[in-house]
Design a protein around this motif. Sequence first.
Motif, short mmCIF file in Angstrom:
data_model
loop_
_atom_site.label_atom_id
_atom_site.label_comp_id
_atom_site.label_asym_id
_atom_site.label_seq_id
_atom_site.Cartn_x
_atom_site.Cartn_y
_atom_site.Cartn_z
N ALA A 42 0.83 -1.27 -0.03
CA ALA A 42 -0.07 0.00 -0.05
C ALA A 42 0.88 1.12 -0.15
CB ALA A 42 -0.94 0.18 1.39
N VAL A 43 0.48 2.08 -0.61
CA VAL A 43 1.14 3.49 -0.99
C VAL A 43 0.15 4.53 -0.04
CG1 VAL A 43 1.74 5.48 -2.12
CG2 VAL A 43 2.12 3.25 -2.90
N ARG A 44 0.87 4.90 1.09
CA ARG A 44 0.09 5.66 2.18
C ARG A 44 0.40 7.16 2.39
NH1 ARG A 44 -0.27 1.35 6.89
NH2 ARG A 44 2.14 1.43 6.26
N LEU A 45 -0.40 8.00 2.70
CA LEU A 45 0.02 9.28 3.28
C LEU A 45 0.78 9.01 4.56
CD1 LEU A 45 -3.61 10.92 2.78
CD2 LEU A 45 -1.37 11.76 1.86
N TRP A 46 1.60 10.10 4.66
CA TRP A 46 2.75 9.94 5.75
C TRP A 46 2.00 9.63 7.07
CZ3 TRP A 46 3.82 13.01 9.62
CH2 TRP A 46 3.23 14.67 9.66
N ARG A 47 1.11 10.45 7.32
CA ARG A 47 0.42 10.56 8.58
C ARG A 47 -0.39 9.06 8.90
NH1 ARG A 47 -0.72 15.48 11.39
NH2 ARG A 47 -0.01 17.27 10.38
N THR A 48 -0.54 8.50 8.03
CA THR A 48 -1.33 7.15 8.23
C THR A 48 -0.55 5.92 8.39
OG1 THR A 48 -1.64 6.60 5.81
CG2 THR A 48 -3.26 8.11 7.01
N THR A 49 0.90 6.15 8.56
CA THR A 49 1.75 5.10 8.54
C THR A 49 2.18 4.33 9.95
OG1 THR A 49 3.67 6.40 8.68
CG2 THR A 49 3.06 5.76 6.54
N GLY A 50 1.77 5.24 10.87
CA GLY A 50 2.15 4.77 12.34
C GLY A 50 3.62 4.90 12.63
N TYR A 51 4.30 5.26 11.52
CA TYR A 51 5.82 5.67 11.77
C TYR A 51 6.22 6.99 12.62
CZ TYR A 51 6.57 1.74 8.58
OH TYR A 51 6.74 0.51 7.95
N THR A 52 7.35 6.91 13.15
CA THR A 52 7.80 8.24 13.77
C THR A 52 8.86 8.66 12.86
OG1 THR A 52 7.38 7.79 15.92
CG2 THR A 52 8.91 9.42 15.50
N PHE A 53 8.90 9.64 12.03
CA PHE A 53 9.69 10.25 11.03
C PHE A 53 10.82 11.07 11.99
CE2 PHE A 53 6.09 9.18 8.86
CZ PHE A 53 6.35 8.77 7.52
N LEU A 54 12.21 10.62 11.63
CA LEU A 54 13.18 11.24 12.19
C LEU A 54 13.90 12.32 11.41
CD1 LEU A 54 14.58 7.99 13.94
CD2 LEU A 54 13.14 9.63 14.97
N ALA A 55 14.26 11.85 10.25
CA ALA A 55 14.92 13.06 9.29
C ALA A 55 14.70 12.40 7.78
CB ALA A 55 16.41 12.57 9.46
N THR A 56 14.55 13.54 6.85
CA THR A 56 14.25 13.42 5.52
C THR A 56 15.36 14.20 4.80
OG1 THR A 56 11.97 12.98 6.25
CG2 THR A 56 12.41 13.51 3.88
N GLN A 57 15.69 13.22 3.51
CA GLN A 57 16.30 13.79 2.59
C GLN A 57 15.71 15.42 2.11
OE1 GLN A 57 16.53 11.67 -1.10
NE2 GLN A 57 18.42 12.63 -1.98
N ASP A 58 16.44 16.55 2.01
CA ASP A 58 15.79 17.62 1.30
C ASP A 58 15.51 17.45 0.19
OD1 ASP A 58 15.45 20.58 0.56
OD2 ASP A 58 16.53 20.92 2.50
N PHE A 59 14.08 17.76 -0.12
CA PHE A 59 13.65 17.75 -1.54
C PHE A 59 14.31 18.68 -2.58
CE2 PHE A 59 10.06 15.92 0.84
CZ PHE A 59 9.61 15.15 0.19
N GLN A 60 14.56 19.83 -2.05
CA GLN A 60 15.45 20.95 -3.01
C GLN A 60 16.77 20.56 -3.07
OE1 GLN A 60 13.27 22.67 -4.72
NE2 GLN A 60 11.80 21.46 -3.82
N SER A 61 17.44 20.57 -1.92
CA SER A 61 18.90 20.43 -1.71
C SER A 61 19.25 18.93 -1.53
CB SER A 61 19.44 21.26 -0.50
OG SER A 61 20.83 21.10 -0.47
N ARG A 62 19.36 18.23 -2.62
CA ARG A 62 19.32 16.68 -2.66
C ARG A 62 20.40 16.29 -1.90
NH1 ARG A 62 15.23 14.74 -3.69
NH2 ARG A 62 16.05 12.83 -4.84
N THR A 63 21.41 16.61 -1.51
CA THR A 63 22.47 16.14 -0.68
C THR A 63 22.34 16.56 0.91
OG1 THR A 63 23.93 18.29 -1.07
CG2 THR A 63 24.14 16.30 -2.57
N GLY A 64 21.33 17.34 1.06
CA GLY A 64 20.95 17.61 2.46
C GLY A 64 20.01 17.02 3.09
N TRP A 65 20.18 16.74 4.44
CA TRP A 65 18.99 16.17 4.99
C TRP A 65 18.46 17.18 6.21
CZ3 TRP A 65 17.17 10.98 5.31
CH2 TRP A 65 17.70 10.02 4.33
#
Length: 182
Positions: free
Chosen positions: A154-177
Amino acid sequence: MARLFSLAAISFFFLAFQAVAGSSLPVTRSIGAPVGFGAACAKYKWLCGRMAAQQRNDGAGIALLQKINRAVNLRIIPAEDRPPSHGDVWSLPVAGRGDCEDYALQKMKDLIEAGFPSNRLALSVVIGPHDQNHVVLIARTDGGDYVLDNLTSAVRLWRTTGYTFLATQDFQSRTGWRVTLA
């Protein structure tokens, strides 16, 4: 009065749904990339670069996300891809086997090759099942941020996953987090 109450309840539900459906994963300050990401960036130019892409409406984009998520999940066999003494290696699956970040990398590569905009894809480290770090792919659409995960078709909206999100790759500055903490 009952009609007014019903109308208010429906309006509240609709607005609450819109807030969840259209929400982007919140990010704050910069943070260092996970171990293994830098080497993967150097190896795979598509991971940290910007690639030209077609514009898609959300319906076509979500259908593509679902197709790629299912295909990669069926194609790869779950396996640790490294000896523990070598640290975490982020790579495309080897011999049809891989761990969570390998699935996420393969999905990102396949989506970019299919024309999905690279600046609308990002890797994210979450606390997953059994309170362990887990890597998923985030796809940003006009309708919100969707999660592609090797643990579900299933492809789910992030809020519905039950996960705790810690860090995400920057959408604009692709090498950054960026710190997520959501």
